[in-house]
Design a protein around this motif. Structure first.
Motif, short mmCIF file in Angstrom:
data_model
loop_
_atom_site.label_atom_id
_atom_site.label_comp_id
_atom_site.label_asym_id
_atom_site.label_seq_id
_atom_site.Cartn_x
_atom_site.Cartn_y
_atom_site.Cartn_z
N SER A 28 4.10 -2.65 -6.94
CA SER A 28 4.13 -2.48 -5.57
C SER A 28 3.46 -3.99 -4.95
O SER A 28 3.96 -4.20 -3.84
N GLU A 29 2.47 -4.68 -5.51
CA GLU A 29 1.99 -5.71 -5.16
C GLU A 29 3.02 -7.08 -5.26
O GLU A 29 3.14 -7.79 -4.51
N ILE A 40 0.70 -0.20 -9.83
CA ILE A 40 0.01 -1.43 -8.90
C ILE A 40 0.83 -2.68 -9.01
O ILE A 40 0.83 -3.16 -8.01
N LYS A 75 0.84 -1.21 -0.02
CA LYS A 75 -0.10 0.21 -0.16
C LYS A 75 0.89 1.21 -0.11
O LYS A 75 0.44 2.28 -0.70
N LYS A 82 2.58 1.61 -3.34
CA LYS A 82 1.47 2.08 -4.52
C LYS A 82 1.20 3.18 -4.26
O LYS A 82 1.03 4.08 -5.32
N ILE A 142 2.10 5.76 -7.39
CA ILE A 142 1.00 6.49 -8.35
C ILE A 142 1.14 7.97 -8.09
O ILE A 142 1.01 8.52 -9.27
#
Length: 77
Positions: free
Chosen positions: A50-51, A47, A14, A17, A21
């Motif tokens: 980061s995941e 996304i 998170k 992300k 972004i």
């Protein structure tokens, strides 16, 4: 503080992300004339990266715990 390794990985994902972004939006705004498709690509890449980083963090922490347990078991024998 997170209670599990999965929660730590989710928190890291998170955070990354949000950083990726926001950095992508700043980059998109600072370069005039970019097509809106670049914005969508930046968001999707942020996304995904980061995941992946969050999942790698979780896996790394779990492996460290397993190796730590294994070394304690060897020492006790």
């Amino acid at each position: 503080m997170a209670r599990t390794y999965h929660a730590e990985g989710r928190q890291l994902a998170k955070l990354l992300k949000a950083l990726f972004i926001s950095g992508g939006v700043i980059l998109y705004i600072s370069i005039p004339g970019l097509h809106w498709g670049f914005f969508i690509a930046i968001v999707i890449a942020a996304i995904l990266l980061s995941e992946i980083a969050g999942a790698m963090w979780t896996q790394k922490r779990r492996m460290q715990k397993k190796s730590k347990k294994a070394s304690k078991v060897k020492q006790s024998k």
